[in-house]
Design an enzyme around this catalytic site. Structure first.
Site, mmCIF file in Angstrom:
data_model
loop_
_atom_site.group_PDB
_atom_site.id
_atom_site.type_symbol
_atom_site.label_atom_id
_atom_site.label_comp_id
_atom_site.label_asym_id
_atom_site.label_seq_id
_atom_site.Cartn_x
_atom_site.Cartn_y
_atom_site.Cartn_z
ATOM 1 N N CYS A 43 -25.545 -27.199 -11.681
ATOM 2 C CA CYS A 43 -26.254 -28.345 -12.267
ATOM 3 C C CYS A 43 -27.663 -28.541 -11.720
ATOM 4 O O CYS A 43 -28.498 -29.141 -12.369
ATOM 5 C CB CYS A 43 -25.429 -29.607 -12.045
ATOM 6 S SG CYS A 43 -25.324 -30.100 -10.314
ATOM 7 N N ALA A 245 -37.419 -36.823 2.659
ATOM 8 C CA ALA A 245 -36.350 -37.167 3.607
ATOM 9 C C ALA A 245 -35.197 -36.224 3.281
ATOM 10 O O ALA A 245 -35.124 -35.120 3.810
ATOM 11 C CB ALA A 245 -35.998 -38.632 3.466
ATOM 12 N N GLU A 1223 -2.737 -23.047 -22.942
ATOM 13 C CA GLU A 1223 -3.189 -24.173 -23.760
ATOM 14 C C GLU A 1223 -2.143 -25.267 -23.988
ATOM 15 O O GLU A 1223 -2.491 -26.456 -23.976
ATOM 16 C CB GLU A 1223 -3.689 -23.644 -25.106
ATOM 17 C CG GLU A 1223 -4.879 -22.698 -24.928
ATOM 18 C CD GLU A 1223 -5.584 -22.364 -26.223
ATOM 19 O OE1 GLU A 1223 -4.946 -22.417 -27.273
ATOM 20 O OE2 GLU A 1223 -6.784 -22.066 -26.167
#
Ligand code: FAD
Ligand code: FES
Ligand code: FES
Length: 1294
Positions: A43, A245, A1223
């Site tokens: 991400c 920071a 599934e």
């Protein structure tokens, strides 16, 4: 001024990194510069945890000691790591000598696709290091995995594996001293480090960039405040400066490049912590949130009278983001984020404001103090200000503090609404609760809203115990909230209700236990117990290694980070490609201007549709053509309009941002089935499916129900986004693709490049998660990379960013469905009509709606059915196969109908379902006769085993006793028809002479489902040899030509069938020699066969044509889910989930258990927290990042998760007596929706609406759950009567 370069130690090797790397993250440095690809990337915003590494750095407050922590490498600039000692997964163990953590994760079968695994390992590695000298508990382990997402496993085995290191573990306690955590691996030879070559490690490797890194900012590292001020008022005056920071804020808001990055971590003044009995506690600006939590706990424990409120703050800050983010993030950075983006629902701001913290800021001229809210409007620019510290003062003991944070899932999420309340309450007068002072603070209302000022004023000197005061306050609060609409956030109504509900909770706390006990159920929040689970499966020792419960073959290399994915491929000569995605959902393209893109450093070429040598279509016939790059029109926002090729991924993405597409004729996009129905935007009509005469049967039935429902989509959220690497060759093109369908990639690439299919060589070794999303969609990426490779003559990699992947790739199809059913007084079905509209998006190729005709009856017999199926054409990305497509939704619809019938008859739904269960001899909707069906017995036995009746009764009692917490329990039985037809696979098996080792290449892709392990077990069983002799090779277009996609759950069994056939062919040749050589070893027999000139290779092709009817066999299951909800907030907890699944005679029980658990948790996410939202005007996906899209985390799984594989159930027609698994279990997870519905019904019962049926749409988000309970401020009372006896003095307990 200190040097801007950094000295970083990584896995014991020291690197000197120069300013050219100022824009490079630690993750990029590890993966690209050092080739340490064990650390993964997804991400790039701190939301998934695949990039976690372990860091040790000198503690500025305690010279000689170190701070130990896990961090997200994707947000951390490499230059901010100066002086750090970093360990990546490669530094903890390897295939030859995995660490104990890695061994435990392997032995607990804690990996599937393995892409999240290194992050998991490193998070645990850090936890054990941080806990050295302390006793690690199971609870601490469980609390520490809020930042690591796994889409495959369902988390249970990962938590179980790591809990074995806890001192209170029920499993054998592993001593942290002995677990090899201290093991250092020599980066040179991969062996455990003896420590003898230290002097060599002390040498420093200077890292020089191999290409232009495109760094646009300069880097500074001042060592004191004075140096910092000199910088800010000197060379950096008037410049855009980022004070580094933790640098995590870029994961929330990326405010674009800045002129200078100033690393403040060496400034000791900013890290100091002081505690003074009268002055209070002072924390420096750079103190991390993790450290802050510890700092706050101490005074609260030592001096609760004055510092009790600090525990409240610490609890709340523990809910910010995740452990690795909190380890890096400072409180200062959080406040500055709030300052820059006032709408940000900052939890730190809320806490600091509530605590009346004093913030000291400074500049070259001196210091001043402000409150957190004053900070938001303080001028920070001229002269440039710096936050120095925050001070927390002692507080009087009669002040009550409470905070709340409501999230879309249990953890690692921003607040939908957060609130902090402080009240000084005078409770000396009997029967009264006089408010002397009060603060009511809310977040995520609107950018300027902080205090509910009018409500506060109203409450001063008022008696909170007076119901009229409560109502007056609630009314005022509701009026003054005035939320702002944020398109990706919940509705204004929900946020208003929620804020009022949180205040109501606080009011009940002020009253204490004198309020009605039932109503006090609102107080506090749902408390989750430690997770537990049971796994029960049969195994047949006589058939070993078949049925042997073993972890995945690849588990160790996954755990050690040595498993190579296509996204890990890199080379200095490789080019990178990124898409330019359309920003409109329905428009004509008039121009694509690439002028500015070509000016970006590193950009080599911009490709548009006119550059395509072949067909601008990546879909092979008979599929409907889909453009590779939009030529004249865009049909969805997120559609690729161009490809930018550059020397690095960063440059390609930066270049893509600079390409300007100009649109005309922009239309309002069609975004939902309802929009499509209104616009009559449909794909070609599909014939109704009819069994008997449903309409007549419904009309003549004694009772009928009718209704409709909406069902949302679901993002796949595979952890390795779509990827391909293409290399031009003299022959054509070599393609490494992360695909579930090699043949489709070969087709698509050949078509786009105008080459023969035989010139395209496609290979797929492993895929980092897929769930159907890489069946047809990966071809888009592979063909685009191939196009770029062809046009540039260079190797090109395309690895989509998470955001682009979310915007471009279609998802599980949303539905709008109407139904009408007729039944008798007992609930026996007479006729069912289901009219389903499926949202196919902008292309109809992957349309699952025919699933209604296969699975639409689920477990129930009815003589009359009618299914109408309409495929809607919308301006969203072409939706695509997503785990159990068609079946999941079809089963959900009929379950919904059964629930409606039960409600109508006022019966528990399981009674109605049970009555209609299939029995042998019944006909199902495909016209096939049901056989081998024991669903009635199985369901009965299951209900007994899970103590359904007892728990059902307990739920009713609980609901009677509790006004604001409600429970629900629901059971979903399942028939799942397995379809073999049209699934074509092959297998190629070679036995090598000189040792007898066996190589297998099958036509399935290893996507985490364990296909390779099952094939290896079956081959070893059939050949009668050890599994160690078997290795599985990549799925390739030559060895496995023409194979269909890996999907529909059947690939594992069908490639196994092909592999078994190969083995049989080989054995028929080998066996005479083997018999003649009795007593000789396998290698000896094979050598003899070889010298006799025998062909030791076999191939097999499986093309099942089972019948005209689609279903080859049925698999059965039952799931029971029990939930508890907080009516006021809509939050829920899955208290317990039991699933019984029929795997036939499981070929590999541990693999199958993993598949069941993973499917269940993916289903729970689909039905509860995963919601897709689009911008109504442009059609752009709003929930394209991890900030908004929320798959389940570790604490969203059932608190008690019990999985059982059906025993004594060999499948007479299955491969080696097994049945499919991947599934079907997902199809039963709709039981969570109905359990939540039960709980909502119980809440509605309180206001006399419990008997009413209401339309329920899924996912059941917190917003919907709360909405369906119909809470309203008029219901927010202290109970049926006004409290009369108030004698207790307010006790401040936590
Ligand atoms: C995945 C994720 C989830 C999150 N979830 C939440 C959540 O649930 N709740 C919540 O409240 N927050 C959340 N956050 C926000 C998080 O708390 C902030 O990113 C973090 O606190 C910022 O701190 P930092 O040290 O990384 O700041 P940095 O990113 O280093 O800096 C942020 C800003 O502060 C400025 N700055 C830094 N130091 C100083 C100083 N001494 N003086 C003046 N300015 C300074 C910088 O110039 C910069 O503009 C989340 C963040 C992420 C990435
Ligand atoms: S890649 Fe770093 S958290 Fe997702
Ligand atoms: S194993 Fe965790 S994401 Fe695949």
């Amino acid at each position: 001024m200190a040097s801007s370069s950094a000295l970083v130690t990584i896995n014991n090797v020291k690197y000197s990194v120069g300013e050219a790397y100022s824009d490079t993250t630690l993750n990029q440095f590890l993966r690209k510069t050092l080739g340490l690809t064990g650390t993964k990337v997804l991400c790039r915003e701190g939301g998934c945890g695949v990039c976690v590494v372990y860091v040790e750095e000198p503690d500025p407050n305690q010279p000689g000691s170190t701070i130990k922590r896990s961090i997200n490498s994707c947000l951390c600039p490499i230059l901010s790591c100066d002086g750090w000692n970093i360990t990546t997964v490669e530094g903890t163990g390897n295939q030859k000598k995995p660490s104990q953590l890695q061994q435990q994760l392997t032995s607990h079968n804690g990996t599937q696709c393995g892409y999240c695994t290194p992050g998991m390992v490193m998070n645990m590695h850090a936890l054990t290091k941080m806990s050295e000298g302390q006793k690690l508990t199971e609870q601490t382990v469980e609390n520490s995995f809020d930042g690591n997402i796994c889409r495959c496993t369902g988390y249970r085995p990962i938590l179980d594996a790591f809990k074995t290191f806890a001192h209170d573990s029920k499993s054998k306690l592993l001593d942290l001293e002995d677990v090899g955590l201290s093991l250092q691996i020599c980066p040179k030879n991969g062996s455990p480090c003896s420590g003898r070559c230290h002097h060599e490690h002390d040498s420093i490797t200077e890292v020089l960039p191999t290409h232009d890194l495109g760094a646009s900012s300069s880097w500074y590292r001042p060592k004191s405040l004075a140096e910092l001020y000199t910088l800010l008022e000197g060379p950096l005056k008037g410049k855009k400066v980022f004070l580094v920071a933790g640098h995590t804020s870029v994961g929330v808001y990326d405010d674009g490049p800045c002129d200078a990055l100033v690393d403040t971590k060496k400034i000791v003044e900013l890290t100091q912590i002081t505690t003074d009995a009268t002055e209070g506690v002072t924390v420096g600006a750079n103190v991390s949130l993790t450290h802050l939590i510890q700092v706050l706990r101490e005074p609260a424990a030592k001096n609760p009278a004055q510092y009790h409120y600090m525990d409240v703050l610490a609890d709340h800050i523990s809910k910010v983001a995740s452990v690795p983010i909190r380890n890096a993030a400072s409180w200062t950075g959080n406040l500055m984020l709030k300052r820059a983006h006032n709408e940000f629902p900052s939890d730190v701001f809320l806490c600091f404001e509530l605590a009346e913290a004093v913030i000291t800021i400074g500049n070259k001229d001196g210091t001043s103090s402000v409150s957190p809210s004053q900070l938001l409007t303080t001028n920070f620019d001229d002269p440039k200000q710096v936050i120095l510290k925050a001070t927390f003062h002692p507080k009087p003991s009669n002040v009550l503090y409470r905070t709340y944070k409501i999230m879309p899932r249990s953890q690692n999420s921003h607040a939908l609404v957060n609130a902090g309340f402080r009240a000084e309450v005078d409770s000396y007068q009997t029967g009264k609760r006089i408010i002397r002072s009060i603060a009511l603070i809310f977040g995520n209302i609107n950018p300027s809203f902080i205090y509910a000022i009018h409500t506060q004023k109203f409450l001063i000197e008022a008696d909170m115990a007076d119901p009229a005061v409560l109502q007056g306050a609630l009314g005022r609060l509701r009026n003054e909230l005035q939320p702002k609409a944020y398109p990706a956030e919940p509705s204004l109504e929900y946020r208003t209700n929620l804020a009022c509900a949180l205040f109501y909770k606080f009011a009940l706390e002020i009253l204490g236990d004198v309020a009605d006990q039932r109503y006090r159920s609102a107080v506090g929040q749902l408390v989750r117990p430690l997770s537990s689970g049971q796994q029960d499966y049969p195994t047949e020792p006589k058939n070993y290694p078949l049925t042997l419960p073993i972890p995945k073959l690849e588990s160790v290399v996954q755990c050690t980070g040595q498993a190579k994915y296509i996204s890990d491929m890199d080379s200095s000569t490789m080019l990178h490609a990124a898409f330019v995605l359309s920003e409109q959902g329905s428009a004509d393209i008039t121009q694509i201007d690439s002028t500015n893109a070509l000016k970006v450093n590193g950009v080599v070429r911009v490709i548009t549709s006119i550059d395509i040598p072949g067909s601008n279509n990546f879909v092979a016939p008979p599929g409907v053509a889909e453009e590779l790059l939009a030529s004249r029109q865009v049909v969805f926002a997120g559609q690729p309009v161009a490809i930018v090729v550059a020397t690095s991924q960063v440059a390609a993405e930066n270049g893509a941002k600079q390409v300007k597409a100009v649109y005309a004729n922009v239309k309002t996009p069609i975004l939902t089935c309802q929009d499509a129905i209104q616009a009559k935007s449909f794909y070609p009509a599909i014939d109704d499916l009819k069994v008997g005469d449903a309409e007549a049967a419904i009309a003549s039935a004694p009772h009928q129900v009718k209704g409709s429902m909406e069902l949302g989509g679901q993002m796949h959220f595979y952890m390795e986004t779509q990827v391909a690497v293409c290399t031009p060759t003299e022959d054509g093109m070599d393609v490494e693709a992360g695909t579930q369908w090699v043949d489709a990639v070969q087709d698509g690439v050949a078509q786009v490049l105008a080459m023969n299919k035989s010139s395209i060589n496609v290979s797929c070794k492993r895929v980092g998660g897929a769930y159907g999303g890489k069946i047809t969609r990966n071809t888009w990426i592979a063909a685009s990379a191939a196009l770029a490779a062809q046009l540039t003559g260079r190797q090109v990699k395309m690895h989509l960013s998470f955001w682009d992947n979310a915007k471009l790739v279609g998802k599980r199809n949303p539905y709008h469905t109407e139904y009408h059913a007729g039944f008798d007084a007992d609930g026996k079905l007479q006729g069912v009509y289901i009219n389903a509209y499926v949202d196919c998006g902008a292309a109809p190729n992957d349309n699952p709606i025919s699933g209604l005709g296969t699975w639409g009856d689920n477990a129930y017999f009815c003589p009359n059915w009618k299914f109408s199926m309409t495929a809607c054409k919308t301006n969203t990305p072409p939706n695509t196969w997503t785990r159990a497509p068609g079946s999941t939704e079809a089963i959900y619809f009929i379950e919904h109908v059964m629930e409606h019938i039960a409600k109508f008859l006022n019966k528990p739904s399981i009674d109605v379902k049970y009555l209609n269960l299939f029995k042998n001899g019944d006909k199902c909707i495909t016209g096939q006769t049901i056989d081998n069906c024991n669903l009635t017995d199985l369901t009965q036995q299951f209900l007994k085993n899970v103590e359904y009746q007892k728990r059902f009764n307990a739920v009713q009692i609980f609901n009677k006793e509790s006004r604001w917490r409600k429970k629900g329990i629901s059971v979903t039985p399942m028939k799942y028809g397995v379809v073999w037809n049209s699934n074509l696979y092959n297998c190629f098996v070679t036995i090598f002479h000189n040792g007898g080792a066996v190589a297998v290449a099958h036509g399935g892709s290893e996507i985490g489902q364990g296909i390779n392990t099952k094939v290896a077990q079956a081959v070893a069983y059939e050949l009668g040899i050890s599994m160690e002799l078997i290795s599985i090779k990549p799925n390739m277009s030559l060895t496995n030509a023409n194979a269909t996609s890996t999907g529909g759950s059947v690939t594992s069994e069908l490639v196994t069938l092909a592999a078994l056939d190969c083995c049989k062919q080989l054995l028929s040749r080998i066996n005479p020699t083997r018999q003649a050589m009795q007593g000789k070893s396998w290698p000896e027999v094979i050598e003899k066969c070889f010298t006799d000139g025998m062909d030791l290779t076999a191939r097999s092709w499986v093309a099942p044509k089972t019948d005209v009817a689609p279903i080859y066999y049925n698999t059965w299951g039952v799931t029971c889910t029990e939930v508890e909800i907080d009516v006021l907030t809509g939050e829920h907890q899955i208290l317990r989930l039991d699933v019984l699944h029929d795997c036939g005679e499981s070929m590999s029980p541990l693999i199958d258990i993993g598949q069941i658990e993973g499917a269940v948790v993916m289903g729970l996410g689909y039905y509860t927290s995963e919601q897709l939202k689009y911008d109504e005007k442009s059609g752009q996906l709003l929930t394209y990042n991890t900030w908004y899209y929320k798959p389940p985390t570790t604490k969203d799984i059932p608190a008690d998760f019990r999985v059982q594989i059906l025993k004594n159930a060999p499948n007479p027609v299955g491969v080696l007596r097994s049945k499919v698994v991947a599934e079907p279990p997902l199809c039963m997870t709709c039981s969570v929706v109905f359990a939540l519905r039960n709980a909502c019904d119980a809440a509605r019962q309180e206001i006399g609406k419990g008997r009413e049926w209401f339309q329920l749409d899924a996912p059941m988000t917190v917003e919907r759950t709360q909405g369906y309970c119909l809470p309203d401020i008029s219901q927010y009372t202290y109970g049926p009567t006004k409290p009369t006896k108030i004698s207790l003095r307010l006790r401040l307990t936590r």
